[in-house]
Design a protein around this motif. Structure first.
Motif, PDB file in Angstrom:
ATOM      1  N   ILE A   1       0.852  -1.185   0.000  1.00 31.09           N
ATOM      2  CA  ILE A   1       0.000   0.000   0.000  1.00 31.09           C
ATOM      3  C   ILE A   1       0.890   1.238   0.000  1.00 31.09           C
ATOM      4  O   ILE A   1       1.633   1.485   0.952  1.00 31.09           O
ATOM      5  CB  ILE A   1      -0.933   0.019   1.229  1.00 31.09           C
ATOM      6  CG1 ILE A   1      -1.825  -1.229   1.243  1.00 31.09           C
ATOM      7  CG2 ILE A   1      -1.799   1.285   1.209  1.00 31.09           C
ATOM      8  CD1 ILE A   1      -2.759  -1.293   2.427  1.00 31.09           C
ATOM      9  N   GLN A   2       0.811   2.001  -1.070  1.00 31.96           N
ATOM     10  CA  GLN A   2       1.598   3.225  -1.187  1.00 31.96           C
ATOM     11  C   GLN A   2       0.742   4.476  -0.963  1.00 31.96           C
ATOM     12  O   GLN A   2       1.280   5.542  -0.652  1.00 31.96           O
ATOM     13  CB  GLN A   2       2.249   3.291  -2.576  1.00 31.96           C
ATOM     14  CG  GLN A   2       3.241   2.168  -2.834  1.00 31.96           C
ATOM     15  CD  GLN A   2       4.413   2.201  -1.873  1.00 31.96           C
ATOM     16  OE1 GLN A   2       4.906   3.262  -1.507  1.00 31.96           O
ATOM     17  NE2 GLN A   2       4.865   1.014  -1.458  1.00 31.96           N
ATOM     18  N   ASP A   3      -0.563   4.362  -1.152  1.00 31.36           N
ATOM     19  CA  ASP A   3      -1.452   5.525  -1.051  1.00 31.36           C
ATOM     20  C   ASP A   3      -1.842   5.736   0.415  1.00 31.36           C
ATOM     21  O   ASP A   3      -2.860   5.220   0.895  1.00 31.36           O
ATOM     22  CB  ASP A   3      -2.690   5.306  -1.920  1.00 31.36           C
ATOM     23  CG  ASP A   3      -3.496   6.597  -2.103  1.00 31.36           C
ATOM     24  OD1 ASP A   3      -3.131   7.616  -1.481  1.00 31.36           O
ATOM     25  OD2 ASP A   3      -4.487   6.571  -2.849  1.00 31.36           O
ATOM     26  N   ILE A   4      -1.016   6.469   1.117  1.00 32.86           N
ATOM     27  CA  ILE A   4      -1.248   6.733   2.535  1.00 32.86           C
ATOM     28  C   ILE A   4      -1.108   8.229   2.780  1.00 32.86           C
ATOM     29  O   ILE A   4      -0.086   8.837   2.438  1.00 32.86           O
ATOM     30  CB  ILE A   4      -0.250   5.971   3.430  1.00 32.86           C
ATOM     31  CG1 ILE A   4      -0.311   4.468   3.146  1.00 32.86           C
ATOM     32  CG2 ILE A   4      -0.545   6.243   4.905  1.00 32.86           C
ATOM     33  CD1 ILE A   4       0.701   3.648   3.940  1.00 32.86           C
ATOM     34  N   VAL A   5      -2.138   8.819   3.362  1.00 31.26           N
ATOM     35  CA  VAL A   5      -2.086  10.222   3.754  1.00 31.26           C
ATOM     36  C   VAL A   5      -1.681  10.282   5.220  1.00 31.26           C
ATOM     37  O   VAL A   5      -2.335   9.692   6.076  1.00 31.26           O
ATOM     38  CB  VAL A   5      -3.448  10.914   3.549  1.00 31.26           C
ATOM     39  CG1 VAL A   5      -3.408  12.341   4.089  1.00 31.26           C
ATOM     40  CG2 VAL A   5      -3.824  10.905   2.071  1.00 31.26           C
ATOM     41  N   GLU A   6      -0.590  10.983   5.482  1.00 27.41           N
ATOM     42  CA  GLU A   6      -0.113  11.083   6.857  1.00 27.41           C
ATOM     43  C   GLU A   6      -0.900  12.158   7.594  1.00 27.41           C
ATOM     44  O   GLU A   6      -1.025  13.297   7.118  1.00 27.41           O
ATOM     45  CB  GLU A   6       1.370  11.427   6.893  1.00 27.41           C
ATOM     46  CG  GLU A   6       1.937  11.510   8.304  1.00 27.41           C
ATOM     47  CD  GLU A   6       3.439  11.728   8.322  1.00 27.41           C
ATOM     48  OE1 GLU A   6       4.015  11.787   9.433  1.00 27.41           O
ATOM     49  OE2 GLU A   6       4.036  11.840   7.229  1.00 27.41           O
ATOM     50  N   GLY A   7      -1.441  11.797   8.761  1.00 28.38           N
ATOM     51  CA  GLY A   7      -2.174  12.785   9.528  1.00 28.38           C
ATOM     52  C   GLY A   7      -3.127  12.153  10.507  1.00 28.38           C
ATOM     53  O   GLY A   7      -3.217  10.927  10.634  1.00 28.38           O
ATOM     54  N   ASP A   8      -3.858  13.023  11.194  1.00 27.40           N
ATOM     55  CA  ASP A   8      -4.764  12.634  12.264  1.00 27.40           C
ATOM     56  C   ASP A   8      -6.193  12.959  11.870  1.00 27.40           C
ATOM     57  O   ASP A   8      -6.451  13.974  11.209  1.00 27.40           O
ATOM     58  CB  ASP A   8      -4.378  13.404  13.537  1.00 27.40           C
ATOM     59  CG  ASP A   8      -5.036  12.839  14.777  1.00 27.40           C
ATOM     60  OD1 ASP A   8      -6.272  12.940  14.887  1.00 27.40           O
ATOM     61  OD2 ASP A   8      -4.311  12.307  15.632  1.00 27.40           O
ATOM     62  N   MET A   9      -7.129  12.119  12.288  1.00 24.31           N
ATOM     63  CA  MET A   9      -8.529  12.351  11.950  1.00 24.31           C
ATOM     64  C   MET A   9      -9.088  13.598  12.618  1.00 24.31           C
ATOM     65  O   MET A   9     -10.163  14.082  12.247  1.00 24.31           O
ATOM     66  CB  MET A   9      -9.378  11.138  12.316  1.00 24.31           C
ATOM     67  CG  MET A   9      -9.459  10.841  13.788  1.00 24.31           C
ATOM     68  SD  MET A   9     -10.489   9.385  14.098  1.00 24.31           S
ATOM     69  CE  MET A   9     -10.339   9.224  15.893  1.00 24.31           C
ATOM     70  N   LEU A  10      -8.374  14.157  13.588  1.00 16.06           N
ATOM     71  CA  LEU A  10      -8.830  15.378  14.242  1.00 16.06           C
ATOM     72  C   LEU A  10      -8.501  16.625  13.419  1.00 16.06           C
ATOM     73  O   LEU A  10      -8.984  17.712  13.728  1.00 16.06           O
ATOM     74  CB  LEU A  10      -8.195  15.496  15.631  1.00 16.06           C
ATOM     75  CG  LEU A  10      -8.587  14.405  16.625  1.00 16.06           C
ATOM     76  CD1 LEU A  10      -7.848  14.594  17.937  1.00 16.06           C
ATOM     77  CD2 LEU A  10     -10.095  14.402  16.872  1.00 16.06           C
ATOM     78  N   ASP A  11      -7.705  16.474  12.385  1.00 22.59           N
ATOM     79  CA  ASP A  11      -7.334  17.580  11.500  1.00 22.59           C
ATOM     80  C   ASP A  11      -8.268  17.581  10.291  1.00 22.59           C
ATOM     81  O   ASP A  11      -8.126  16.767   9.385  1.00 22.59           O
ATOM     82  CB  ASP A  11      -5.876  17.423  11.064  1.00 22.59           C
ATOM     83  CG  ASP A  11      -5.356  18.623  10.288  1.00 22.59           C
ATOM     84  OD1 ASP A  11      -6.135  19.241   9.551  1.00 22.59           O
ATOM     85  OD2 ASP A  11      -4.147  18.910  10.412  1.00 22.59           O
ATOM     86  N   ALA A  12      -9.205  18.520  10.275  1.00 20.99           N
ATOM     87  CA  ALA A  12     -10.236  18.535   9.230  1.00 20.99           C
ATOM     88  C   ALA A  12      -9.648  18.688   7.839  1.00 20.99           C
ATOM     89  O   ALA A  12     -10.128  18.066   6.881  1.00 20.99           O
ATOM     90  CB  ALA A  12     -11.246  19.646   9.511  1.00 20.99           C
ATOM     91  N   GLU A  13      -8.612  19.508   7.683  1.00 24.47           N
ATOM     92  CA  GLU A  13      -8.027  19.719   6.362  1.00 24.47           C
ATOM     93  C   GLU A  13      -7.334  18.457   5.844  1.00 24.47           C
ATOM     94  O   GLU A  13      -7.425  18.128   4.659  1.00 24.47           O
ATOM     95  CB  GLU A  13      -7.049  20.894   6.410  1.00 24.47           C
ATOM     96  CG  GLU A  13      -7.726  22.238   6.611  1.00 24.47           C
ATOM     97  CD  GLU A  13      -8.825  22.489   5.583  1.00 24.47           C
ATOM     98  OE1 GLU A  13      -8.572  22.289   4.372  1.00 24.47           O
ATOM     99  OE2 GLU A  13      -9.945  22.856   5.986  1.00 24.47           O
ATOM    100  N   ILE A  14      -6.673  17.758   6.741  1.00 21.04           N
ATOM    101  CA  ILE A  14      -6.032  16.493   6.351  1.00 21.04           C
ATOM    102  C   ILE A  14      -7.098  15.472   5.965  1.00 21.04           C
ATOM    103  O   ILE A  14      -6.946  14.718   4.981  1.00 21.04           O
ATOM    104  CB  ILE A  14      -5.157  15.949   7.499  1.00 21.04           C
ATOM    105  CG1 ILE A  14      -3.930  16.832   7.692  1.00 21.04           C
ATOM    106  CG2 ILE A  14      -4.739  14.503   7.234  1.00 21.04           C
ATOM    107  CD1 ILE A  14      -2.944  16.799   6.559  1.00 21.04           C
TER     108      ILE A  14
END
Length: 353
Positions: free
Chosen positions: A48-61
């Protein structure tokens, strides 16, 4: 489908991700540690290469992660019964869910699966009812899941065909870490299984994952408010749990009798002590209520969708302990049960690591 999965480094999210990939779907992950996610899935044969780094608490991410997707599985959540962590649990679970599902809805994504919990419906010794009103529990984890459930139902009442699953105690192998439920199983081995009132419903994570895939793929044919699916698993009273464990393991499990009222009182004492003295005893008021007051709930709608019965509990426990032994979480000798291979080279029961 292009599916965003949250919580893919948790037990349910990981197995759901593998189920989606096995069924030909394109998966994107939202993960705080892409490296950890890649390593886990690589070890299980998935690149799996399609990974967005971030937290679900960050609305923009979250919005970035959802862009280009036409489906989402929200399996992320913080599971913690410690009263001292109540505000953190509530903030994480409620705001995270509102971000993921709320933003997905505004973006026009109508294929959504949300992992709720039977604890959101648990109200003392009353029958659990997914169609009934929500209770007003103040227990740390339950309070957060009740608020999440309220938002999920708001979406359904607006006509959003959000599919909600309600798992029981989820156990299973190939855990990316050591989730609360699997850790609880290992603590039973290390400490004891108290013979008390009521019992527990155990469901295999592979059954939960398969349900999620089926729900995501299903066409919208029902009123939105009817997409609620209990996947509680098999109910066992505590004597039965002990019997299963004793069949699976060569060394008998300590199983002293303990009245439910005593466990619940002890939970109150330990919760009070946590405020002044840190300790690692897992018993809380919330967990004591769950293990002593639970009434069985059945999963007919789920088994109808799956077209089969849920896995036997003994198979789940054998597979989970086999994995736990291999990963070094615990070491124990296992008897040959139900056609499973005996683990004959392992040491006697030792501490959880």
């Amino acid at each position: 489908m292009k599916v965003l999965v949250t919580g893919a480094t948790g037990l349910i999210g990981a197995h759901t991700t593998m189920g989606l990939l096995d069924n030909g779907h394109d998966v994107r992950l939202l993960a705080r540690s892409p490296q950890r996610a890649k390593q886990y899935f690589n070890e299980h044969g998935y690149d799996i290469q399609d990974i967005v780094e971030g937290d679900m608490l960050d609305a923009e991410i979250v919005r970035e992660a959802l862009t280009g997707c036409n489906a989402v599985v929200h399996a992320a959540g913080l599971v913690c019964l410690d009263p001292k962590q109540a505000d953190t649990v509530y903030h994480t679970n409620v705001n995270g869910m509102r971000n993921v599902l709320g933003i997905a809805h505004t973006m026009g994504i109508d294929r959504m699966v949300y992992t709720s919990s039977i604890s959101a419906l648990f109200d003392g010794d009353k029958e659990v009812d997914v169609w009934g009103p929500l209770n007003e529990s103040t227990a740390p984890y339950a309070r957060s899941k009740i608020a999440c459930e309220a938002f999920a139902r708001e979406l359904q009442e607006q006509g959003v065909p959000l599919r909600i699953s309600y798992p029981g105690m989820v156990l299973g192998p190939d855990d990316p870490g050591l989730t609360t439920s699997n850790k609880g199983l290992l603590q039973f081995i290390e400490l004891m299984v108290p013979i008390t009132t009521s019992g527990v419903q155990i469901v295999d994570v592979r059954d939960v994952a398969e349900l999620h895939v089926r729900l995501l793929e299903a066409e919208h044919t029902l009123p939105a408010t009817e997409y609620r699916y209990v996947v509680a698993g098999n109910f066992h009273d505590w004597r039965d749990v002990t019997s299963i464990m004793n069949r699976v393991l060569e060394k008998p499990i300590l199983s002293p009798p303990c009245p439910g009222v005593v466990l619940r009182a002890l939970g109150h004492v330990l919760d009070a002590l946590r405020k002044v003295i840190p300790h690692q005893i897992p018993l809380t008021v919330e967990s004591a209520n769950l293990v002593t007051l639970w009434k069985p709930i059945f999963s007919e709608r789920t088994t109808k969708i799956l077209g089969k019965s849920l896995r036997p509990t003994e198979e789940t426990i054998v597979d989970t302990l086999t994995w736990a032994n291999r990963k070094g979480h615990i070491a124990c000798k296992m008897a040959s049960t139900g056609g499973h291979n005996t683990i004959g080279q392992l040491a006697e029961i030792s501490d959880i690591k």
